[in-house]
Design a protein around this motif. Structure first.
Motif, PDB file in Angstrom:
ATOM      1  N   PHE A   1      40.287  30.981  48.788  1.00 40.83           N
ATOM      2  CA  PHE A   1      38.999  30.472  48.293  1.00 40.83           C
ATOM      3  C   PHE A   1      38.200  29.792  49.405  1.00 40.83           C
ATOM      4  O   PHE A   1      37.028  29.473  49.212  1.00 40.83           O
ATOM      5  CB  PHE A   1      39.232  29.520  47.116  1.00 40.83           C
TER       6      PHE A   1
ATOM      7  N   LEU B   1      36.029  30.238  52.147  1.00 41.23           N
ATOM      8  CA  LEU B   1      35.245  31.380  52.620  1.00 41.23           C
ATOM      9  C   LEU B   1      34.710  31.131  54.027  1.00 41.23           C
ATOM     10  O   LEU B   1      34.457  29.995  54.419  1.00 41.23           O
ATOM     11  CB  LEU B   1      34.099  31.641  51.647  1.00 41.23           C
ATOM     12  N   PRO B   2      34.568  32.188  54.808  1.00 38.39           N
ATOM     13  CA  PRO B   2      34.043  32.039  56.172  1.00 38.39           C
ATOM     14  C   PRO B   2      32.582  31.593  56.145  1.00 38.39           C
ATOM     15  O   PRO B   2      31.842  31.938  55.223  1.00 38.39           O
ATOM     16  CB  PRO B   2      34.152  33.454  56.744  1.00 38.39           C
TER      17      PRO B   2
ATOM     18  N   PRO C   1      30.043  38.011  57.491  1.00 37.97           N
ATOM     19  CA  PRO C   1      30.763  38.260  56.245  1.00 37.97           C
ATOM     20  C   PRO C   1      30.065  37.589  55.072  1.00 37.97           C
ATOM     21  O   PRO C   1      29.444  36.540  55.230  1.00 37.97           O
ATOM     22  CB  PRO C   1      32.129  37.615  56.490  1.00 37.97           C
TER      23      PRO C   1
ATOM     24  N   PRO D   1      31.715  37.282  51.612  1.00 38.92           N
ATOM     25  CA  PRO D   1      32.631  37.415  50.475  1.00 38.92           C
ATOM     26  C   PRO D   1      32.249  36.499  49.323  1.00 38.92           C
ATOM     27  O   PRO D   1      31.798  35.377  49.532  1.00 38.92           O
ATOM     28  CB  PRO D   1      33.979  36.993  51.058  1.00 38.92           C
ATOM     29  N   LEU D   2      32.459  37.011  48.119  1.00 34.77           N
ATOM     30  CA  LEU D   2      32.210  36.228  46.908  1.00 34.77           C
ATOM     31  C   LEU D   2      33.454  35.437  46.536  1.00 34.77           C
ATOM     32  O   LEU D   2      34.581  35.889  46.772  1.00 34.77           O
ATOM     33  CB  LEU D   2      31.849  37.174  45.765  1.00 34.77           C
ATOM     34  N   LEU D   3      33.260  34.293  45.949  1.00 35.48           N
ATOM     35  CA  LEU D   3      34.373  33.452  45.513  1.00 35.48           C
ATOM     36  C   LEU D   3      35.339  34.263  44.651  1.00 35.48           C
ATOM     37  O   LEU D   3      34.914  34.930  43.703  1.00 35.48           O
ATOM     38  CB  LEU D   3      33.802  32.287  44.699  1.00 35.48           C
ATOM     39  N   PRO D   4      36.648  34.214  44.934  1.00 32.82           N
ATOM     40  CA  PRO D   4      37.618  34.916  44.083  1.00 32.82           C
ATOM     41  C   PRO D   4      37.689  34.280  42.685  1.00 32.82           C
ATOM     42  O   PRO D   4      37.205  33.173  42.461  1.00 32.82           O
ATOM     43  CB  PRO D   4      38.952  34.706  44.817  1.00 32.82           C
TER      44      PRO D   4
ATOM     45  N   GLN E   1      31.888  55.094  37.056  1.00 31.36           N
ATOM     46  CA  GLN E   1      32.345  55.079  38.450  1.00 31.36           C
ATOM     47  C   GLN E   1      33.006  53.775  38.836  1.00 31.36           C
ATOM     48  O   GLN E   1      33.755  53.725  39.808  1.00 31.36           O
ATOM     49  CB  GLN E   1      31.151  55.319  39.393  1.00 31.36           C
ATOM     50  N   TYR E   2      32.683  52.703  38.158  1.00 26.99           N
ATOM     51  CA  TYR E   2      33.214  51.402  38.550  1.00 26.99           C
ATOM     52  C   TYR E   2      34.006  50.774  37.407  1.00 26.99           C
ATOM     53  O   TYR E   2      33.447  50.101  36.544  1.00 26.99           O
ATOM     54  CB  TYR E   2      32.077  50.488  39.017  1.00 26.99           C
TER      55      TYR E   2
ATOM     56  N   TYR F   1      35.196  46.522  46.708  1.00 29.95           N
ATOM     57  CA  TYR F   1      34.649  46.325  48.065  1.00 29.95           C
ATOM     58  C   TYR F   1      35.051  44.969  48.649  1.00 29.95           C
ATOM     59  O   TYR F   1      34.238  44.301  49.296  1.00 29.95           O
ATOM     60  CB  TYR F   1      33.127  46.450  48.077  1.00 29.95           C
TER      61      TYR F   1
ATOM     62  N   ARG G   1      32.706  41.951  48.734  1.00 27.48           N
ATOM     63  CA  ARG G   1      31.577  41.739  49.656  1.00 27.48           C
ATOM     64  C   ARG G   1      30.271  41.825  48.875  1.00 27.48           C
ATOM     65  O   ARG G   1      29.929  42.866  48.315  1.00 27.48           O
ATOM     66  CB  ARG G   1      31.592  42.794  50.768  1.00 27.48           C
TER      67      ARG G   1
ATOM     68  N   SER H   1      26.959  41.938  49.481  1.00 26.58           N
ATOM     69  CA  SER H   1      25.898  42.881  49.810  1.00 26.58           C
ATOM     70  C   SER H   1      26.313  44.307  49.464  1.00 26.58           C
ATOM     71  O   SER H   1      25.532  45.082  48.910  1.00 26.58           O
ATOM     72  CB  SER H   1      25.620  42.755  51.307  1.00 26.58           C
ATOM     73  N   LYS H   2      27.544  44.630  49.799  1.00 24.85           N
ATOM     74  CA  LYS H   2      28.053  45.971  49.518  1.00 24.85           C
ATOM     75  C   LYS H   2      28.027  46.254  48.015  1.00 24.85           C
ATOM     76  O   LYS H   2      27.589  47.330  47.579  1.00 24.85           O
ATOM     77  CB  LYS H   2      29.490  46.052  50.035  1.00 24.85           C
TER      78      LYS H   2
ATOM     79  N   VAL I   1      26.264  44.728  45.534  1.00 21.80           N
ATOM     80  CA  VAL I   1      24.961  44.713  44.876  1.00 21.80           C
ATOM     81  C   VAL I   1      24.104  45.900  45.305  1.00 21.80           C
ATOM     82  O   VAL I   1      23.377  46.477  44.498  1.00 21.80           O
ATOM     83  CB  VAL I   1      24.240  43.360  45.096  1.00 21.80           C
ATOM     84  N   THR I   2      24.214  46.319  46.555  1.00 15.27           N
ATOM     85  CA  THR I   2      23.382  47.450  46.974  1.00 15.27           C
ATOM     86  C   THR I   2      23.936  48.767  46.459  1.00 15.27           C
ATOM     87  O   THR I   2      23.174  49.618  46.003  1.00 15.27           O
ATOM     88  CB  THR I   2      23.250  47.526  48.509  1.00 15.27           C
ATOM     89  N   THR I   3      25.237  48.948  46.521  1.00 15.19           N
ATOM     90  CA  THR I   3      25.794  50.236  46.105  1.00 15.19           C
ATOM     91  C   THR I   3      25.575  50.467  44.615  1.00 15.19           C
ATOM     92  O   THR I   3      25.203  51.573  44.194  1.00 15.19           O
ATOM     93  CB  THR I   3      27.298  50.312  46.445  1.00 15.19           C
TER      94      THR I   3
ATOM     95  N   THR J   1      18.119  44.914  48.015  1.00 13.57           N
ATOM     96  CA  THR J   1      18.317  45.794  46.864  1.00 13.57           C
ATOM     97  C   THR J   1      17.090  46.650  46.588  1.00 13.57           C
ATOM     98  O   THR J   1      17.207  47.834  46.301  1.00 13.57           O
ATOM     99  CB  THR J   1      18.673  45.016  45.571  1.00 13.57           C
TER     100      THR J   1
ATOM    101  N   THR K   1      16.810  49.400  49.304  1.00 12.44           N
ATOM    102  CA  THR K   1      17.877  50.395  49.156  1.00 12.44           C
ATOM    103  C   THR K   1      17.616  51.263  47.923  1.00 12.44           C
ATOM    104  O   THR K   1      17.827  52.478  47.944  1.00 12.44           O
ATOM    105  CB  THR K   1      19.249  49.696  49.035  1.00 12.44           C
TER     106      THR K   1
ATOM    107  N   SER L   1      24.507  57.925  46.231  1.00 16.64           N
ATOM    108  CA  SER L   1      24.105  56.523  46.390  1.00 16.64           C
ATOM    109  C   SER L   1      24.257  56.069  47.835  1.00 16.64           C
ATOM    110  O   SER L   1      24.882  56.756  48.654  1.00 16.64           O
ATOM    111  CB  SER L   1      24.907  55.619  45.445  1.00 16.64           C
ATOM    112  N   PHE L   2      23.654  54.936  48.128  1.00 21.05           N
ATOM    113  CA  PHE L   2      23.643  54.379  49.484  1.00 21.05           C
ATOM    114  C   PHE L   2      24.032  52.907  49.427  1.00 21.05           C
ATOM    115  O   PHE L   2      23.669  52.209  48.481  1.00 21.05           O
ATOM    116  CB  PHE L   2      22.237  54.487  50.095  1.00 21.05           C
ATOM    117  N   ASP L   3      24.747  52.462  50.459  1.00 30.89           N
ATOM    118  CA  ASP L   3      24.892  51.017  50.578  1.00 30.89           C
ATOM    119  C   ASP L   3      23.792  50.504  51.508  1.00 30.89           C
ATOM    120  O   ASP L   3      23.169  51.276  52.222  1.00 30.89           O
ATOM    121  CB  ASP L   3      26.301  50.605  51.056  1.00 30.89           C
ATOM    122  N   GLY L   4      23.519  49.234  51.441  1.00 32.61           N
ATOM    123  CA  GLY L   4      22.491  48.645  52.294  1.00 32.61           C
ATOM    124  C   GLY L   4      22.973  47.303  52.810  1.00 32.61           C
ATOM    125  O   GLY L   4      23.721  46.610  52.116  1.00 32.61           O
TER     126      GLY L   4
END
Ligand code: DGT
Ligand code: DGT
Ligand code: DGT
Ligand code: DGT
Ligand code: 3PO
Ligand code: 3PO
Ligand code: 3PO
Ligand code: 3PO
Ligand code: MG
Ligand code: MG
Ligand code: MG
Ligand code: MG
Ligand code: MG
Ligand code: MG
Ligand code: MG
Ligand code: MG
Ligand code: MG
Ligand code: MG
Ligand code: MG
Ligand code: MG
Lengths: 275, 275, 275, 275
Positions: free
Chosen positions: A9, A11-12, C12, C14-17, C61-62, C86, C89, C91-92, C94-96, D95, D98, D123-126
């Motif tokens: 928990f 985070l960087p 980086p 990362p979202l809180l676990p 898909q998810y 992901y 992450r 950004s990964k 929310v964008t995907t 978002t 993308t 789809s694409f990541d951004g």
């Protein structure tokens, strides 16, 4: 252990590379703290010199700090943009530096206030701000020194009206309300024979700390320069002259009370903004 | 002024609402600091009590802290999840609290080390970690207390081998290499007649600070409980008993050296995880 | 290459676990988009069904998406708190997901609007919000469905006044100004013989997508339940029934138009908030 | 409503002012997507032109984008450092952009692949990366174009060995293993009479999109410049020439396939890095 997952928990929080960092510290509730410890009004030379000393300690320990500026209960530190200090971890940098400043402030208190023991432990908040461009760094320090000027002129006039002019604090506020800079100068001069521009530059300009190269033989700049303040700001029990012996042994930290808004200061020290 | 735009670079850093926060402080380079100030090995009771006192000062000033746990040169603080302290601004919280802890540590140094003046100002890093669930808070504190146990058992055996067993530090490391808990207990008992489980619980369990309600008349719990340590941990010049007078006047902070891994501690204090 | 250092500026995120995530998508400038493509007012069943289909594609898909709710030009997705999608992450994720939803919307446009070709590419914004507690997730979806109700009741009354009542849009606004819910029901009933509560639940309740277990033999729940909408919402060219074959082969996604504010929906599906 | 408090969990995410932003998009699982849609190997001119068109649509709608570079399944966009797009909210920018790129890709698919209908929505990541200095922007685009060169030279040699040389893919990998650039050129020339440097610059240099001023009369630069690619990259059904009519009506977007590593490109377009 089976509990170690809780580390995930943490985070960087790396800071953007190649970017200037400014750390600004500010005394927590120093309105009360200055009251309780009977700081001289509007400026307490001891308190300001103690701040300078704590800032100097920080610069001694952290070579990445290339400039510092202090006034009132605050201090700003410029960390060079290429710094890799603590891998540029935001939290690590801001807490460790704020902690050391605080520690030094308390540690050195008695040297500056030999007759006024600390009543309770003071604290400081700290914040780290990123600036991408040199222009913004110039403007940042101009912003702080402008603030010094405005506050100090006001406070000087205010306390002259109260302490020498016999006005109540409410009256003094009213007297100054709406006045511009020039009028405050005039009040000081006409009513109290104070030429504001000849007051201690420490109060008017704040404290600017820079690294200066030490020449083998005492140079003009080190000795006679009116800009250069005491290299060691202690009052009664001056600590030994500071010689940074870590990265570049031939520099020491100088405390100046000069203009840092105009180009002259910066032109003479291109290294501050270069690395 | 025209420079004030530099404030726009100060970005907001609010913490997620409704989430537990843990602040962990850790002494910066305390390996060196403990050496220079000749801390007793493996545990210096003065140093640990000083840490406890600084932590208590923090809890006095910040009612949102509902629990603290300390060992070695570190302290962890649990801030309740509904706290709106400094509007939950991350930087403000972590720097101000780290600063106050540091300040208190230096401020109170002389009371705990009357014969060993501070040689230089110590500092601490601080980090704030968010935890969404109560389970993780339980596991966080179990993680720290397990660490206390493992380190202390090792260090106790290590320094017994060195100080009483006449081994070099290299020999002692070799002796302990690969041993499990039980074997360290046996070494201590067989070779040094030390029953590890009877050593000072402060060393074995760390320090746990909680808020306790003050009953009108002295209660059994306050008086005789073996779990409850000195409410005021000062050695020579004990400060006056702490009475939190702000939010809920009838509580005081207690320093315990008890197990916080099992349910008992938590079941007796449901308020810690509830708010 | 010597240029690869620029990757170090990718920080980086990362979202809180252990925390619930909600992704909310909203059509960019759909005021204009719905005008240009002549969406039916106040609700265009084709447009809403197309949104549902895109949301279903995302859930296919998810597998970490356990619930979705859509209304107007927006859709919200609940991602279970233990998801490691992901590596969490921000950004990964929310964008995907925003990209796939958009892609599906455009890809399936012609199936829902066979007579109205797309004039220009529509886009959506996306945001990811963390929620530590199940209570907040309940309240989040209550917030969205309350919004559906309030907007739809207003819009239904508004367009009745305009389309059937012959009022100008300005008049209709004035007529409705200050009215409460009950009064809007009355206007609809008294002036237009419309019983609001019998209107298509799709419009009144929005679309809720959940994963349902497929029983070997057709069950009552799958067949006759009034709550359960078309499993495959396509109009003319229905795509083949969706069978998630990845993680748990025996579930399919159902589109419901039911209340999700009261406990019943959640009590019947404890798995939504559990993992 | 009483549920609206859940909005407080949406935290602000402003980007540092005065800093360049680069958005990089990359096709999600385009290894599979290019297979399923039978992209030509190693380069599919239709697929690349479709990417260019989607990128152009983005530049049309977002005047803050001053440069774009694409290769393979990815595109990078430079947003000028003074941009106040969506108040510099990170999530909103990444978002929305993308999403629009994705939408345009699907929307225009049929124009570029008239004989190969889309089988499923791509789809694409951004990701958005901040760069404080112009030097880093230069290096960023050098990094991408170097990547284009390295990959394309390898792929060209690889598929020549397979398609014309009759090698298996395993053999081709072995043949190329350890070869340097010069050796790959030689293989192409000696075995397949291919002069790599005369291959379509689109494949060797990627696509660079810039805004060009439109002169009243057709200029040399617009007409004959070998650097300037098709202003409108559509194959069969070319869309009407793009004329940005918003902020500065007299510019259009040009697609180039030129070197962007050396100074020439940048010296001719100082506006790209200036604002
Ligand atoms: N008398 C006296 N007071 C000073 C001196 N330097 C600073 N102070 C006091 C005056 C102000 O009340 C206070 C600094 O203002 P701040 O805006 O930092 O307020 P304060 O620290 O009370 O609140 P804060 O916790 O920073 O929000 O410190 C000094 O040299 N002499
Ligand atoms: N002798 C003695 N040493 C102690 C005591 N408490 C802590 N220390 C020392 C032992 C360790 O070297 C050190 C704490 O370990 P750390 O992992 O925090 O290392 P240190 O503070 O040196 O580095 P850091 O800046 O935290 O990375 O403090 C004590 O009660 N007695
Ligand atoms: N006629 C019609 N319009 C709809 C329907 N669903 C959504 N819309 C329109 C009505 C609203 O103007 C718009 C959704 O409102 P928003 O607050 O999302 O505004 P908009 O998308 O224009 O701006 P935004 O880019 O989200 O800030 O979409 C529908 O079924 N029929
Ligand atoms: N045949 C062919 N394939 C292409 C063309 N452009 C891109 N591709 C394919 C080749 C690569 O497998 C893939 C791009 O590589 P990436 O590293 O982006 O991998 P991929 O998209 O599969 O995974 P990702 O989701 O980005 O991690 O797209 C093309 O013009 N022709
Ligand atoms: O400390 P400052 O001058 O930046 O301003 P403030 O009003 O004290 O605000 P903050 O809560 O950010 O310290
Ligand atoms: O302080 P810790 O125990 O979390 O671990 P560390 O190795 O000191 O690492 P850090 O640099 O995070 O303090
Ligand atoms: O989209 P919303 O409803 O959250 O509200 P908004 O007014 O559109 O604001 P935003 O700019 O966050 O999309
Ligand atoms: O996409 P890249 O080239 O940055 O590299 P990657 O290996 O695909 O990694 P990521 O997961 O960041 O897309
Ligand atoms: Mg402040
Ligand atoms: Mg202050
Ligand atoms: Mg201040
Ligand atoms: Mg550490
Ligand atoms: Mg330490
Ligand atoms: Mg430690
Ligand atoms: Mg919106
Ligand atoms: Mg919208
Ligand atoms: Mg909307
Ligand atoms: Mg990638
Ligand atoms: Mg890809
Ligand atoms: Mg790629």
């Amino acid at each position: 252990s089976k509990y170690a997952y809780v580390r995930n928990f943490e985070l960087p929080d790396p800071l953007l590379p190649g970017t200037f960092m400014v750390l600004r510290l500010d005394g927590h509730s120093f309105h009360r703290f200055s009251d309780e410890h009977e700081f001289t009004k509007p400026n307490d030379a001891r308190a300001l010199a103690l701040m300078d000393h704590a800032a100097m300690d920080l610069m001694e320990q952290y070579p990445d700090i290339v400039l510092a500026f202090g006034e009132s209960d605050e201090f700003s530190f410029l960390i060079r943009k290429s710094a890799s200090l603590y891998n540029r971890r935001a939290s690590k940098i801001v807490t460790t530096l704020t902690s050391l400043f605080t520690s030094s402030y308390v540690f050195r208190w008695a040297a500056y206030f030999p007759d006024a023991p600390l009543k309770y432990p003071p604290s400081f908040d700290g914040r780290l701000v990123l600036y991408p461009n040199a222009r913004e760094i110039r403007d940042y320090f101009s912003w702080r020194q402008t603030d010094t000027h405005i506050n100090n002129l006001y406070n000087t006039a205010f306390w002259a009206l109260v302490q020498q002019g016999g006005e109540s604090t409410t009256q003094a506020h009213t007297t100054l309300k709406g006045t511009v800079s020039k009028q405050k100068h005039e009040i000081l001069f006409a009513r109290f024979q104070v030429n504001y521009n000849t007051l201690d530059p420490r109060f008017r300009k704040g404290s600017t700390l820079v690294r200066e190269e030490i020449s083998e033989e005492p140079s003009d700049r080190d000795n006679g320069g009116t800009e250069i303040g005491a290299l060691v700001p202690g009052p009664d029990t001056p600590p030994a002259p500071k010689m940074r012996t870590r990265a570049k042994p031939r520099t020491q930290i100088a405390v100046l009370h000069c203009d840092i808004i105009k180009d002259e200061f910066w032109d003479a020290r291109p290294e501050i903004l270069s690395g």
